[in-house]
Design a protein around this motif. Sequence first.
Motif, short mmCIF file in Angstrom:
data_model
loop_
_atom_site.label_atom_id
_atom_site.label_comp_id
_atom_site.label_asym_id
_atom_site.label_seq_id
_atom_site.Cartn_x
_atom_site.Cartn_y
_atom_site.Cartn_z
N ALA A 121 65.42 86.01 34.53
CA ALA A 121 66.04 87.32 34.33
C ALA A 121 65.56 88.32 35.38
O ALA A 121 66.33 89.15 35.88
CB ALA A 121 65.73 87.85 32.93
N VAL A 122 64.27 88.25 35.71
CA VAL A 122 63.72 89.14 36.73
C VAL A 122 64.35 88.86 38.10
O VAL A 122 64.66 89.77 38.85
CB VAL A 122 62.19 89.00 36.79
CG1 VAL A 122 61.62 89.87 37.91
CG2 VAL A 122 61.57 89.37 35.45
N LEU A 123 64.54 87.58 38.39
CA LEU A 123 65.16 87.21 39.66
C LEU A 123 66.57 87.79 39.77
O LEU A 123 66.96 88.32 40.81
CB LEU A 123 65.20 85.69 39.80
CG LEU A 123 65.69 85.15 41.15
CD1 LEU A 123 64.66 85.42 42.24
CD2 LEU A 123 65.98 83.66 41.07
N LEU A 124 67.35 87.70 38.70
CA LEU A 124 68.70 88.25 38.71
C LEU A 124 68.69 89.76 38.89
O LEU A 124 69.54 90.33 39.58
CB LEU A 124 69.42 87.89 37.40
CG LEU A 124 69.94 86.47 37.27
CD1 LEU A 124 70.64 86.28 35.92
CD2 LEU A 124 70.91 86.13 38.40
N ALA A 125 67.72 90.43 38.27
CA ALA A 125 67.60 91.87 38.43
C ALA A 125 67.36 92.23 39.89
O ALA A 125 67.94 93.19 40.41
CB ALA A 125 66.47 92.41 37.55
N GLY A 126 66.51 91.45 40.56
CA GLY A 126 66.26 91.69 41.97
C GLY A 126 67.48 91.47 42.84
O GLY A 126 67.71 92.20 43.82
N GLU A 127 68.28 90.48 42.49
CA GLU A 127 69.51 90.23 43.25
C GLU A 127 70.48 91.41 43.11
O GLU A 127 71.13 91.80 44.08
CB GLU A 127 70.18 88.95 42.74
CG GLU A 127 69.42 87.67 43.04
CD GLU A 127 69.31 87.40 44.53
OE1 GLU A 127 70.35 87.39 45.20
OE2 GLU A 127 68.18 87.23 45.01
N ALA A 128 70.60 91.97 41.90
CA ALA A 128 71.49 93.10 41.70
C ALA A 128 70.96 94.35 42.38
O ALA A 128 71.69 95.05 43.10
CB ALA A 128 71.66 93.36 40.20
N LEU A 129 69.68 94.66 42.19
CA LEU A 129 69.11 95.88 42.74
C LEU A 129 69.14 95.87 44.27
O LEU A 129 69.43 96.89 44.91
CB LEU A 129 67.67 96.06 42.25
CG LEU A 129 66.96 97.32 42.75
CD1 LEU A 129 67.64 98.57 42.22
CD2 LEU A 129 65.49 97.30 42.37
N SER A 130 68.85 94.72 44.88
CA SER A 130 68.82 94.66 46.34
C SER A 130 70.20 94.89 46.93
O SER A 130 70.33 95.46 48.02
CB SER A 130 68.24 93.32 46.81
OG SER A 130 69.06 92.23 46.40
N ALA A 171 75.26 101.73 38.48
CA ALA A 171 75.39 101.38 37.06
C ALA A 171 75.30 99.87 36.87
O ALA A 171 74.68 99.39 35.91
CB ALA A 171 76.72 101.91 36.52
N TRP A 172 75.94 99.11 37.78
CA TRP A 172 75.84 97.64 37.68
C TRP A 172 74.42 97.18 37.96
O TRP A 172 73.92 96.24 37.31
CB TRP A 172 76.80 96.99 38.68
CG TRP A 172 78.25 97.33 38.51
CD1 TRP A 172 79.11 97.74 39.49
CD2 TRP A 172 79.02 97.28 37.30
NE1 TRP A 172 80.36 97.96 38.97
CE2 TRP A 172 80.34 97.68 37.63
CE3 TRP A 172 78.73 96.96 35.98
CZ2 TRP A 172 81.36 97.76 36.69
CZ3 TRP A 172 79.74 97.04 35.03
CH2 TRP A 172 81.03 97.43 35.39
N ALA A 173 73.74 97.82 38.92
CA ALA A 173 72.35 97.45 39.20
C ALA A 173 71.46 97.75 38.00
O ALA A 173 70.54 96.98 37.67
CB ALA A 173 71.85 98.20 40.43
N LEU A 174 71.74 98.85 37.32
CA LEU A 174 70.97 99.20 36.12
C LEU A 174 71.15 98.15 35.04
O LEU A 174 70.21 97.83 34.30
CB LEU A 174 71.41 100.58 35.61
CG LEU A 174 70.65 101.13 34.40
CD1 LEU A 174 69.17 101.28 34.72
CD2 LEU A 174 71.25 102.46 33.97
N LEU A 175 72.35 97.59 34.96
CA LEU A 175 72.61 96.52 34.00
C LEU A 175 71.70 95.33 34.29
O LEU A 175 71.15 94.71 33.37
CB LEU A 175 74.08 96.09 34.09
CG LEU A 175 74.56 95.02 33.12
CD1 LEU A 175 74.52 95.53 31.69
CD2 LEU A 175 75.99 94.58 33.47
N GLY A 176 71.52 95.01 35.57
CA GLY A 176 70.61 93.93 35.93
C GLY A 176 69.17 94.25 35.59
O GLY A 176 68.43 93.39 35.09
N LEU A 177 68.76 95.50 35.80
CA LEU A 177 67.39 95.89 35.48
C LEU A 177 67.13 95.82 33.98
O LEU A 177 65.99 95.57 33.55
CB LEU A 177 67.11 97.30 36.00
CG LEU A 177 67.01 97.46 37.52
CD1 LEU A 177 66.78 98.92 37.89
CD2 LEU A 177 65.89 96.59 38.08
N MET A 178 68.16 96.06 33.19
CA MET A 178 67.99 95.96 31.73
C MET A 178 67.59 94.54 31.33
O MET A 178 66.82 94.35 30.39
CB MET A 178 69.29 96.35 31.03
CG MET A 178 69.68 97.81 31.20
SD MET A 178 68.46 98.95 30.49
CE MET A 178 68.72 98.63 28.74
#
Length: 277
Positions: free
Chosen positions: A164-173, A209-216
């Motif tokens: 899940a953390v890896l996916l968050a990094g992919e979205a945020l980057s 907003a989509w990146a925030l979804l990943g961070l969630m």
Amino acid sequence: MVEDEMPGRPAEDASLSAARVVADAALCVRFFSRLPLPRLNRMDDPDRAPEFSRSSHAAPLAGMVVGAPAALLLLLLSFTALPPLASAALVAGLLAAITGALHEDGLGDVADGFFGGATVERRLEIMKDSRVGAFGALTLAAAFVLKTALIAGLLTRFGAGAAAVLLAGEALSRWAMLTQWQRLPSARPEGLGTRFGRPDAGQVLLGGAWALLGLMAALGVAPFSTVILGAACAMALAHLTSRLALAKIGGFTGDVLGAVQQVSQMGFLIGLQLLAP
């Protein structure tokens, strides 16, 4: 008769909006990766040229799609006895393979151009050269080793939650990439921004907003303070990379955007692991 039809319009508009988001995400996935997506809905045209002035907001969503196979592999490997470094190397390799090393290529070209040329014209010329120089090779080797070590650290600290953390990094980057894309001028008149458009403030805001979804998703397994620190490190490194690009070549190129994605992705993983668990 009109009154009877009115209640149906919001649902229809929502359906069209959802279809547009799917189509925009699919466009970004095809442009930024090697994943062979079929046509997903009537608004999705695989043969259409990118229109980033309209669809770039979906880049963080596309980042999660692109990162999903690697995240799944990381999840599966977390249940094996394979050493974390070995698992992380496989995951880092898969991430690069899925994108065709597109962003890694940008990082290498930026290192070669920025530090191998003495003038703006020479730096841009070096960045267009498909050959990899000493600066690029060293940067790519160091980046792969660092990324592997950071993913191994995620496995050690979060176990299966590392996916899940890896996916968050992919979205945020990808969102970090959008922010700098929107802020910087184009370094080449014939470059990416001129040919396919570029995000405006609205696209960046929606992408956030989509990146925030990943961070969630990351907040489900990591403490709030570490996720915020990771996000802060990612955005700080993205900003520093863009400032360097402005000083060295006067703006962004596709290579610069790839470099921003890479350094912000690693910045997120670094920030997450700066504090003791």
